[in-house]
Design a protein around this motif. Sequence first.
Motif, PDB file in Angstrom:
ATOM      1  N   LEU A   1       0.655  -1.348   0.059  1.00 22.61           N
ATOM      2  CA  LEU A   1      -0.091  -0.106   0.072  1.00 22.61           C
ATOM      3  C   LEU A   1       0.934   1.425  -0.120  1.00 22.61           C
ATOM      4  O   LEU A   1       0.623   2.342   0.038  1.00 22.61           O
ATOM      5  N   ILE A   2       2.270   0.934  -0.204  1.00 23.56           N
ATOM      6  CA  ILE A   2       2.999   2.082  -0.297  1.00 23.56           C
ATOM      7  C   ILE A   2       2.678   3.276  -1.414  1.00 23.56           C
ATOM      8  O   ILE A   2       3.014   4.554  -1.067  1.00 23.56           O
ATOM      9  N   SER A   3       2.015   2.748  -2.378  1.00 20.84           N
ATOM     10  CA  SER A   3       1.783   3.778  -3.520  1.00 20.84           C
ATOM     11  C   SER A   3       0.783   4.817  -2.846  1.00 20.84           C
ATOM     12  O   SER A   3       0.592   5.870  -3.459  1.00 20.84           O
ATOM     13  N   ILE A   4      -0.151   4.361  -1.892  1.00 21.95           N
ATOM     14  CA  ILE A   4      -1.093   5.540  -1.230  1.00 21.95           C
ATOM     15  C   ILE A   4      -0.159   6.768  -0.822  1.00 21.95           C
ATOM     16  O   ILE A   4      -0.710   7.998  -1.042  1.00 21.95           O
ATOM     17  N   LEU A   5       1.007   6.521  -0.217  1.00 17.67           N
ATOM     18  CA  LEU A   5       1.880   7.826   0.271  1.00 17.67           C
ATOM     19  C   LEU A   5       2.378   8.287  -0.829  1.00 17.67           C
ATOM     20  O   LEU A   5       2.749   9.510  -0.533  1.00 17.67           O
ATOM     21  N   ASP A   6       2.913   7.661  -1.884  1.00 14.94           N
ATOM     22  CA  ASP A   6       3.422   8.499  -3.010  1.00 14.94           C
ATOM     23  C   ASP A   6       2.359   9.387  -3.631  1.00 14.94           C
ATOM     24  O   ASP A   6       2.801  10.599  -4.018  1.00 14.94           O
ATOM     25  N   ALA A   7       1.400   8.957  -3.651  1.00 11.46           N
ATOM     26  CA  ALA A   7       0.114   9.823  -4.280  1.00 11.46           C
ATOM     27  C   ALA A   7      -0.342  10.899  -3.119  1.00 11.46           C
ATOM     28  O   ALA A   7      -1.014  11.821  -3.607  1.00 11.46           O
ATOM     29  N   ASN A   8      -0.123  10.754  -1.999  1.00  8.68           N
ATOM     30  CA  ASN A   8      -0.488  11.698  -0.700  1.00  8.68           C
ATOM     31  C   ASN A   8       0.629  12.109  -0.115  1.00  8.68           C
ATOM     32  O   ASN A   8       0.538  12.080   1.239  1.00  8.68           O
ATOM     33  N   LYS A   9       1.798  12.950  -0.453  1.00  6.97           N
ATOM     34  CA  LYS A   9       2.696  13.268   0.133  1.00  6.97           C
ATOM     35  C   LYS A   9       2.372  14.138   1.220  1.00  6.97           C
ATOM     36  O   LYS A   9       1.236  14.939   1.065  1.00  6.97           O
ATOM     37  N   LEU A  10       3.020  14.235   2.248  1.00  9.76           N
ATOM     38  CA  LEU A  10       2.749  15.136   3.460  1.00  9.76           C
ATOM     39  C   LEU A  10       3.289  16.701   3.130  1.00  9.76           C
ATOM     40  O   LEU A  10       4.304  16.862   2.589  1.00  9.76           O
ATOM     41  N   THR A  11       2.361  17.619   3.086  1.00  8.35           N
ATOM     42  CA  THR A  11       2.531  18.924   3.040  1.00  8.35           C
ATOM     43  C   THR A  11       1.763  19.452   4.324  1.00  8.35           C
ATOM     44  O   THR A  11       0.951  18.813   5.022  1.00  8.35           O
ATOM     45  N   SER A  12       2.022  20.468   4.797  1.00  8.95           N
ATOM     46  CA  SER A  12       1.622  20.906   6.004  1.00  8.95           C
ATOM     47  C   SER A  12       0.043  21.009   6.185  1.00  8.95           C
ATOM     48  O   SER A  12      -0.352  20.676   7.312  1.00  8.95           O
ATOM     49  N   PRO A  13      -0.666  21.367   5.307  1.00  8.07           N
ATOM     50  CA  PRO A  13      -2.071  21.105   5.318  1.00  8.07           C
ATOM     51  C   PRO A  13      -2.852  19.814   5.617  1.00  8.07           C
ATOM     52  O   PRO A  13      -3.906  19.963   5.997  1.00  8.07           O
ATOM     53  N   ASN A  14      -2.172  18.837   4.855  1.00  9.16           N
ATOM     54  CA  ASN A  14      -2.886  17.508   5.108  1.00  9.16           C
ATOM     55  C   ASN A  14      -2.215  16.387   6.045  1.00  9.16           C
ATOM     56  O   ASN A  14      -2.171  15.249   6.131  1.00  9.16           O
ATOM     57  N   PHE A  15      -1.713  17.126   7.261  1.00 13.80           N
ATOM     58  CA  PHE A  15      -1.121  16.222   8.178  1.00 13.80           C
ATOM     59  C   PHE A  15      -2.071  14.790   8.764  1.00 13.80           C
ATOM     60  O   PHE A  15      -1.668  13.766   8.962  1.00 13.80           O
ATOM     61  N   ILE A  16      -3.174  15.256   8.921  1.00  8.53           N
ATOM     62  CA  ILE A  16      -4.075  14.117   9.660  1.00  8.53           C
ATOM     63  C   ILE A  16      -4.440  13.069   8.466  1.00  8.53           C
ATOM     64  O   ILE A  16      -4.407  11.876   8.942  1.00  8.53           O
ATOM     65  N   ASP A  17      -4.564  13.561   7.380  1.00  7.48           N
ATOM     66  CA  ASP A  17      -4.727  12.479   6.239  1.00  7.48           C
ATOM     67  C   ASP A  17      -3.757  11.751   5.941  1.00  7.48           C
ATOM     68  O   ASP A  17      -3.693  10.395   5.809  1.00  7.48           O
ATOM     69  N   TRP A  18      -2.453  12.280   6.108  1.00  9.72           N
ATOM     70  CA  TRP A  18      -1.214  11.868   5.603  1.00  9.72           C
ATOM     71  C   TRP A  18      -1.039  10.821   6.790  1.00  9.72           C
ATOM     72  O   TRP A  18      -0.697   9.364   6.615  1.00  9.72           O
ATOM     73  N   PHE A  19      -1.085  11.089   7.980  1.00  7.00           N
ATOM     74  CA  PHE A  19      -0.659  10.302   9.315  1.00  7.00           C
ATOM     75  C   PHE A  19      -1.707   8.941   9.235  1.00  7.00           C
ATOM     76  O   PHE A  19      -1.214   7.964   9.267  1.00  7.00           O
ATOM     77  N   ILE A  73      -1.903   3.221   8.125  1.00  8.14           N
ATOM     78  CA  ILE A  73      -2.658   2.146   7.122  1.00  8.14           C
ATOM     79  C   ILE A  73      -1.666   1.365   6.584  1.00  8.14           C
ATOM     80  O   ILE A  73      -1.366  -0.074   6.699  1.00  8.14           O
ATOM     81  N   VAL A  74      -0.366   1.937   6.051  1.00 12.35           N
ATOM     82  CA  VAL A  74       0.727   1.406   5.301  1.00 12.35           C
ATOM     83  C   VAL A  74       1.613   0.771   6.433  1.00 12.35           C
ATOM     84  O   VAL A  74       1.993  -0.649   6.337  1.00 12.35           O
ATOM     85  N   LEU A  75       1.968   1.069   7.455  1.00 17.72           N
ATOM     86  CA  LEU A  75       2.523   0.430   8.569  1.00 17.72           C
ATOM     87  C   LEU A  75       1.858  -0.705   9.158  1.00 17.72           C
ATOM     88  O   LEU A  75       2.414  -1.824   9.503  1.00 17.72           O
ATOM     89  N   LYS A  76       0.576  -0.522   9.287  1.00 17.75           N
ATOM     90  CA  LYS A  76      -0.145  -1.729   9.653  1.00 17.75           C
ATOM     91  C   LYS A  76       0.046  -3.036   8.723  1.00 17.75           C
ATOM     92  O   LYS A  76       0.049  -4.208   9.187  1.00 17.75           O
ATOM     93  N   GLN A  77      -0.269  -2.515   7.290  1.00 19.98           N
ATOM     94  CA  GLN A  77      -0.017  -3.725   6.313  1.00 19.98           C
ATOM     95  C   GLN A  77       1.295  -4.318   6.572  1.00 19.98           C
ATOM     96  O   GLN A  77       1.404  -5.355   5.964  1.00 19.98           O
ATOM     97  N   GLU A  78       2.227  -3.501   6.641  1.00 18.14           N
ATOM     98  CA  GLU A  78       3.648  -3.890   6.701  1.00 18.14           C
ATOM     99  C   GLU A  78       4.061  -4.646   8.366  1.00 18.14           C
ATOM    100  O   GLU A  78       5.048  -5.030   8.130  1.00 18.14           O
ATOM    101  N   LYS A  79       3.001  -4.621   9.050  1.00 18.88           N
ATOM    102  CA  LYS A  79       3.398  -5.339  10.322  1.00 18.88           C
ATOM    103  C   LYS A  79       4.316  -4.705  11.208  1.00 18.88           C
ATOM    104  O   LYS A  79       5.181  -5.191  11.916  1.00 18.88           O
ATOM    105  N   LYS A  80       4.450  -3.264  11.080  1.00 17.34           N
ATOM    106  CA  LYS A  80       5.271  -2.313  11.651  1.00 17.34           C
ATOM    107  C   LYS A  80       4.585  -1.236  12.484  1.00 17.34           C
ATOM    108  O   LYS A  80       5.168  -0.276  12.907  1.00 17.34           O
ATOM    109  N   ALA A  81       3.071  -1.217  12.697  1.00 19.45           N
ATOM    110  CA  ALA A  81       2.528  -0.146  13.176  1.00 19.45           C
ATOM    111  C   ALA A  81       2.779  -0.285  14.659  1.00 19.45           C
ATOM    112  O   ALA A  81       2.620   0.985  15.131  1.00 19.45           O
ATOM    113  N   TYR A  82       3.184  -1.326  15.193  1.00 19.35           N
ATOM    114  CA  TYR A  82       3.253  -1.316  16.546  1.00 19.35           C
ATOM    115  C   TYR A  82       4.404  -0.315  17.135  1.00 19.35           C
ATOM    116  O   TYR A  82       4.459   0.136  18.465  1.00 19.35           O
TER     117      TYR A  82
END
Length: 119
Positions: free
Chosen positions: A7-25, A30-39
């Motif tokens: 799901l890393i492509s999600i982050l490529d399409a939605n890079k963090l810029t200051s106004p979109n912090f909540i959506d980016w995080f 989601i990506v870290l959960k899928q990669e089993k690293k969200a802990y």
Amino acid sequence: MEKSLSLISILDANKLTSPNFIDWFRNVKIVLKQEKKAYVLDGLVPEEPSDAATNEDKEAYRVYMDDLDQATCVMLASMALDLQKQHKAMNVLDIILNFREMFNKKSHTERFDISKELF
């Protein structure tokens, strides 16, 4: 051969810029959960084991640190270049704390300015 779902492509399409912090995080989680690293976002960093620690404890610590590094890389890769430069020496936990501080101040200021205009 089985295809790997990434799901890393999600982050490529939605890079963090200051106004979109909540959506980016939300997407980072989601990506870290899928990669089993969200802990690693839980903030429970284990202490570095002593020389007398068991091999299992040393291995668990090494795995945690590797996952922390990978999560940090995912975050940095999904930021605008100026934010990458500001946060390149931080780990994932420090990055999140810094962003919350940065963007909460900004939202408080914006709310104050709007209230001021209304009254």
